[in-house]
Write a protein that holds these residues in place. Structure first.
Motif, PDB file in Angstrom:
ATOM      1  N   MET A   1     -33.794 -27.954   9.413  1.00 18.83           N
ATOM      2  CA  MET A   1     -35.126 -27.852   9.289  1.00 18.83           C
ATOM      3  C   MET A   1     -35.511 -27.035   7.821  1.00 18.83           C
ATOM      4  O   MET A   1     -34.874 -26.449   7.727  1.00 18.83           O
ATOM      5  CB  MET A   1     -35.703 -26.893  10.651  1.00 18.83           C
ATOM      6  N   SER A   2     -36.357 -27.634   7.447  1.00 16.60           N
ATOM      7  CA  SER A   2     -36.823 -27.083   6.081  1.00 16.60           C
ATOM      8  C   SER A   2     -37.444 -25.765   6.178  1.00 16.60           C
ATOM      9  O   SER A   2     -37.802 -25.292   7.327  1.00 16.60           O
ATOM     10  CB  SER A   2     -37.861 -27.986   5.321  1.00 16.60           C
ATOM     11  N   GLU A   3     -37.468 -25.072   5.200  1.00 17.93           N
ATOM     12  CA  GLU A   3     -38.161 -23.702   5.029  1.00 17.93           C
ATOM     13  C   GLU A   3     -39.588 -23.852   5.387  1.00 17.93           C
ATOM     14  O   GLU A   3     -40.092 -22.882   6.253  1.00 17.93           O
ATOM     15  CB  GLU A   3     -38.093 -23.190   3.647  1.00 17.93           C
ATOM     16  N   LEU A   8     -43.571 -22.851   9.569  1.00 17.15           N
ATOM     17  CA  LEU A   8     -44.831 -23.118  10.533  1.00 17.15           C
ATOM     18  C   LEU A   8     -44.388 -23.123  12.158  1.00 17.15           C
ATOM     19  O   LEU A   8     -45.234 -22.677  12.694  1.00 17.15           O
ATOM     20  CB  LEU A   8     -45.036 -24.818  10.263  1.00 17.15           C
ATOM     21  N   SER A   9     -43.054 -22.931  12.325  1.00 16.61           N
ATOM     22  CA  SER A   9     -42.617 -22.794  13.685  1.00 16.61           C
ATOM     23  C   SER A   9     -42.686 -21.355  13.875  1.00 16.61           C
ATOM     24  O   SER A   9     -43.179 -20.949  15.160  1.00 16.61           O
ATOM     25  CB  SER A   9     -41.262 -23.131  13.760  1.00 16.61           C
ATOM     26  N   ASP A  10     -42.473 -20.590  12.900  1.00 18.16           N
ATOM     27  CA  ASP A  10     -42.765 -18.890  13.130  1.00 18.16           C
ATOM     28  C   ASP A  10     -44.121 -18.520  13.318  1.00 18.16           C
ATOM     29  O   ASP A  10     -44.657 -17.780  14.043  1.00 18.16           O
ATOM     30  CB  ASP A  10     -42.022 -18.201  12.153  1.00 18.16           C
ATOM     31  N   ALA A  19     -42.136 -34.940  16.614  1.00 21.67           N
ATOM     32  CA  ALA A  19     -42.834 -35.827  15.801  1.00 21.67           C
ATOM     33  C   ALA A  19     -42.780 -35.080  14.332  1.00 21.67           C
ATOM     34  O   ALA A  19     -43.146 -35.847  13.139  1.00 21.67           O
ATOM     35  CB  ALA A  19     -44.321 -36.253  16.284  1.00 21.67           C
ATOM     36  N   PHE A  20     -43.050 -33.895  14.364  1.00 20.45           N
ATOM     37  CA  PHE A  20     -43.095 -33.223  13.115  1.00 20.45           C
ATOM     38  C   PHE A  20     -42.164 -33.229  12.098  1.00 20.45           C
ATOM     39  O   PHE A  20     -42.196 -32.959  11.105  1.00 20.45           O
ATOM     40  CB  PHE A  20     -43.297 -31.466  13.456  1.00 20.45           C
ATOM     41  N   ASP A  21     -40.809 -33.887  12.485  1.00 22.92           N
ATOM     42  CA  ASP A  21     -39.855 -34.277  11.591  1.00 22.92           C
ATOM     43  C   ASP A  21     -40.005 -35.232  10.672  1.00 22.92           C
ATOM     44  O   ASP A  21     -39.499 -35.382   9.219  1.00 22.92           O
ATOM     45  CB  ASP A  21     -38.788 -34.850  12.325  1.00 22.92           C
ATOM     46  N   ARG A  22     -41.124 -36.248  10.908  1.00 24.19           N
ATOM     47  CA  ARG A  22     -41.609 -37.239  10.111  1.00 24.19           C
ATOM     48  C   ARG A  22     -42.671 -36.771   9.051  1.00 24.19           C
ATOM     49  O   ARG A  22     -43.026 -37.267   8.043  1.00 24.19           O
ATOM     50  CB  ARG A  22     -42.449 -38.286  10.798  1.00 24.19           C
ATOM     51  N   LEU A  23     -43.218 -35.401   9.177  1.00 25.22           N
ATOM     52  CA  LEU A  23     -44.132 -34.652   8.062  1.00 25.22           C
ATOM     53  C   LEU A  23     -43.365 -34.232   6.978  1.00 25.22           C
ATOM     54  O   LEU A  23     -42.108 -33.849   6.909  1.00 25.22           O
ATOM     55  CB  LEU A  23     -44.964 -33.560   8.783  1.00 25.22           C
ATOM     56  N   ASP A  25     -42.641 -31.466   3.545  1.00 20.17           N
ATOM     57  CA  ASP A  25     -42.610 -30.141   3.521  1.00 20.17           C
ATOM     58  C   ASP A  25     -44.407 -29.830   3.045  1.00 20.17           C
ATOM     59  O   ASP A  25     -44.715 -28.660   3.463  1.00 20.17           O
ATOM     60  CB  ASP A  25     -41.836 -29.609   2.415  1.00 20.17           C
ATOM     61  N   ALA A  26     -45.073 -30.735   2.169  1.00 21.24           N
ATOM     62  CA  ALA A  26     -46.354 -30.285   1.842  1.00 21.24           C
ATOM     63  C   ALA A  26     -47.260 -30.364   2.916  1.00 21.24           C
ATOM     64  O   ALA A  26     -48.189 -29.380   3.169  1.00 21.24           O
ATOM     65  CB  ALA A  26     -46.690 -31.344   0.653  1.00 21.24           C
ATOM     66  N   ASP A  27     -47.040 -31.203   4.197  1.00 19.09           N
ATOM     67  CA  ASP A  27     -47.483 -31.282   5.233  1.00 19.09           C
ATOM     68  C   ASP A  27     -47.488 -30.175   6.159  1.00 19.09           C
ATOM     69  O   ASP A  27     -48.486 -29.448   6.545  1.00 19.09           O
ATOM     70  CB  ASP A  27     -47.387 -32.748   5.922  1.00 19.09           C
ATOM     71  N   HIS A  28     -46.370 -29.748   6.100  1.00 22.68           N
ATOM     72  CA  HIS A  28     -45.961 -28.356   7.096  1.00 22.68           C
ATOM     73  C   HIS A  28     -46.678 -26.984   6.254  1.00 22.68           C
ATOM     74  O   HIS A  28     -47.285 -26.434   7.183  1.00 22.68           O
ATOM     75  CB  HIS A  28     -44.498 -28.300   7.216  1.00 22.68           C
TER      76      HIS A  28
END
Length: 71
Positions: A1-3, A8-10, A19-23, A25-28
């Motif tokens: 999982m990227s930073e 975002l998860s925090d 589905a968020f794996d397809r986004l 880092d800019a989207d996150h």
């Protein structure tokens, strides 16, 4: 999982859906920014609602009501 996804998860205080794996880092990062902005706006609205609701409490009772509400 990227930073960015981790942050975002925090913010959500929950694991991200698959589905968020397809986004990207800019989207996150953008989702996190928008979520933080919404939470800030919500907090301000709730504070304003609490403040205006105290107008209905008799003046002598306000300190006790504020103490009970933790304000």
């Amino acid at each position: 999982m990227s930073e960015a996804a981790s942050h975002l998860s925090d913010t959500l205080r929950a694991p991200l859906p698959d589905a968020f794996d397809r986004l990207t880092d800019a989207d996150h990062t953008e989702l996190d920014r928008l979520l933080q902005q919404a939470m800030t706006r919500r907090r301000a609205n709730l504070d304003a609602a609490i403040g205006s609701s105290l107008d209905f409490v008799p003046r002598l009772m306000r300190p006790a009501v504020k103490k009970a509400l933790g304000l």
